[in-house]
Design a protein around this motif. Structure first.
Motif, PDB file in Angstrom:
ATOM      1  N   MET A  93       4.753   3.257  14.371  1.00 22.68           N
ATOM      2  CA  MET A  93       4.990   4.177  13.267  1.00 22.68           C
ATOM      3  C   MET A  93       4.150   5.435  13.493  1.00 22.68           C
ATOM      4  O   MET A  93       2.969   5.350  13.793  1.00 22.68           O
ATOM      5  CB  MET A  93       4.615   3.507  11.947  1.00 22.68           C
ATOM      6  N   SER A  94       4.776   6.569  13.329  1.00 24.61           N
ATOM      7  CA  SER A  94       4.058   7.826  13.527  1.00 24.61           C
ATOM      8  C   SER A  94       3.092   8.085  12.366  1.00 24.61           C
ATOM      9  O   SER A  94       3.222   7.502  11.288  1.00 24.61           O
ATOM     10  CB  SER A  94       5.051   8.984  13.641  1.00 24.61           C
ATOM     11  N   ASP A  95       2.151   8.973  12.612  1.00 25.69           N
ATOM     12  CA  ASP A  95       1.197   9.359  11.575  1.00 25.69           C
ATOM     13  C   ASP A  95       1.924   9.991  10.388  1.00 25.69           C
ATOM     14  O   ASP A  95       1.602   9.706   9.235  1.00 25.69           O
ATOM     15  CB  ASP A  95       0.166  10.331  12.151  1.00 25.69           C
ATOM     16  N   LEU A  96       2.930  10.833  10.676  1.00 17.52           N
ATOM     17  CA  LEU A  96       3.695  11.485   9.615  1.00 17.52           C
ATOM     18  C   LEU A  96       4.411  10.436   8.767  1.00 17.52           C
ATOM     19  O   LEU A  96       4.392  10.505   7.532  1.00 17.52           O
ATOM     20  CB  LEU A  96       4.701  12.480  10.206  1.00 17.52           C
ATOM     21  N   GLN A  97       5.027   9.472   9.407  1.00 18.74           N
ATOM     22  CA  GLN A  97       5.727   8.405   8.683  1.00 18.74           C
ATOM     23  C   GLN A  97       4.762   7.614   7.809  1.00 18.74           C
ATOM     24  O   GLN A  97       5.065   7.304   6.657  1.00 18.74           O
ATOM     25  CB  GLN A  97       6.440   7.472   9.670  1.00 18.74           C
ATOM     26  N   ALA A  98       3.587   7.315   8.322  1.00 26.92           N
ATOM     27  CA  ALA A  98       2.581   6.575   7.548  1.00 26.92           C
ATOM     28  C   ALA A  98       2.127   7.392   6.344  1.00 26.92           C
ATOM     29  O   ALA A  98       1.977   6.844   5.235  1.00 26.92           O
ATOM     30  CB  ALA A  98       1.398   6.224   8.436  1.00 26.92           C
ATOM     31  N   ARG A  99       1.892   8.685   6.534  1.00 26.40           N
ATOM     32  CA  ARG A  99       1.471   9.541   5.412  1.00 26.40           C
ATOM     33  C   ARG A  99       2.588   9.684   4.386  1.00 26.40           C
ATOM     34  O   ARG A  99       2.337   9.735   3.176  1.00 26.40           O
ATOM     35  CB  ARG A  99       1.017  10.911   5.919  1.00 26.40           C
ATOM     36  N   PHE A 100       3.849   9.728   4.850  1.00 26.42           N
ATOM     37  CA  PHE A 100       5.014   9.808   3.959  1.00 26.42           C
ATOM     38  C   PHE A 100       5.088   8.547   3.097  1.00 26.42           C
ATOM     39  O   PHE A 100       5.259   8.634   1.875  1.00 26.42           O
ATOM     40  CB  PHE A 100       6.285   9.978   4.804  1.00 26.42           C
ATOM     41  N   GLU A 101       4.929   7.397   3.716  1.00 24.18           N
ATOM     42  CA  GLU A 101       4.965   6.139   2.968  1.00 24.18           C
ATOM     43  C   GLU A 101       3.808   6.046   1.984  1.00 24.18           C
ATOM     44  O   GLU A 101       3.969   5.549   0.868  1.00 24.18           O
ATOM     45  CB  GLU A 101       4.982   4.951   3.928  1.00 24.18           C
ATOM     46  N   GLN A 102       2.631   6.554   2.368  1.00 25.54           N
ATOM     47  CA  GLN A 102       1.497   6.569   1.454  1.00 25.54           C
ATOM     48  C   GLN A 102       1.780   7.484   0.267  1.00 25.54           C
ATOM     49  O   GLN A 102       1.452   7.161  -0.870  1.00 25.54           O
ATOM     50  CB  GLN A 102       0.215   7.005   2.172  1.00 25.54           C
ATOM     51  N   ALA A 103       2.416   8.626   0.530  1.00 22.59           N
ATOM     52  CA  ALA A 103       2.754   9.565  -0.547  1.00 22.59           C
ATOM     53  C   ALA A 103       3.747   8.939  -1.526  1.00 22.59           C
ATOM     54  O   ALA A 103       3.666   9.178  -2.727  1.00 22.59           O
ATOM     55  CB  ALA A 103       3.316  10.863   0.034  1.00 22.59           C
ATOM     56  N   THR A 104       4.677   8.112  -1.021  1.00 23.93           N
ATOM     57  CA  THR A 104       5.629   7.449  -1.920  1.00 23.93           C
ATOM     58  C   THR A 104       4.918   6.462  -2.839  1.00 23.93           C
ATOM     59  O   THR A 104       5.345   6.249  -3.967  1.00 23.93           O
ATOM     60  CB  THR A 104       6.757   6.729  -1.146  1.00 23.93           C
ATOM     61  N   THR A 105       3.819   5.899  -2.373  1.00 27.74           N
ATOM     62  CA  THR A 105       3.003   5.014  -3.208  1.00 27.74           C
ATOM     63  C   THR A 105       2.166   5.840  -4.184  1.00 27.74           C
ATOM     64  O   THR A 105       2.085   5.524  -5.373  1.00 27.74           O
ATOM     65  CB  THR A 105       2.084   4.142  -2.328  1.00 27.74           C
ATOM     66  N   ASP A 106       1.567   6.917  -3.672  1.00 29.30           N
ATOM     67  CA  ASP A 106       0.693   7.762  -4.494  1.00 29.30           C
ATOM     68  C   ASP A 106       1.444   8.398  -5.655  1.00 29.30           C
ATOM     69  O   ASP A 106       0.890   8.555  -6.742  1.00 29.30           O
ATOM     70  CB  ASP A 106       0.060   8.866  -3.644  1.00 29.30           C
ATOM     71  N   VAL A 107       2.692   8.774  -5.442  1.00 30.07           N
ATOM     72  CA  VAL A 107       3.448   9.474  -6.485  1.00 30.07           C
ATOM     73  C   VAL A 107       3.665   8.568  -7.703  1.00 30.07           C
ATOM     74  O   VAL A 107       3.744   9.050  -8.832  1.00 30.07           O
ATOM     75  CB  VAL A 107       4.784  10.033  -5.935  1.00 30.07           C
TER      76      VAL A 107
END
Length: 89
Positions: free
Chosen positions: A1-15
């Motif tokens: 998993m790319s860093d961007l993908q990991a940050r995107f998934e984290q943002a979906t949790t954070d929102v």
């Protein structure tokens, strides 16, 4: 998993943990960026005239046609960070 993908998934949790509910326009923007980042260009049938919410969501997503998935993911991450910091409502 790319860093961007990991940050995107984290943002979906954070929102989901935001202290305040964003405005409807911001929610539409979040939705469109999420869909573009996860699925690419809008596809499927546009909801009918009586499905106002579905139609607005589809049109918001459709407005991002041609935006690269990576760009949409980064914009989604940036918007979530702005919401978390209180810069946008």
């Amino acid at each position: 998993m790319s860093d961007l993908q990991a940050r995107f998934e984290q943002a979906t949790t954070d929102v989901k943990a935001l202290s305040e509910r964003p405005s409807n326009m911001t929610l539409l923007r979040l939705y469109a960026l999420y869909k573009q980042g996860s699925e690419g260009d809008a596809h499927g049938d546009k909801p009918g005239m009586t499905d106002f919410v579905g139609r607005y969501k589809f049109e918001a997503w459709e407005s991002l046609k041609g935006t690269a998935k990576d760009e949409a993911m980064q914009k989604y991450i940036d918007l979530v960070e702005e919401l978390r910091s209180g810069a946008v409502s």
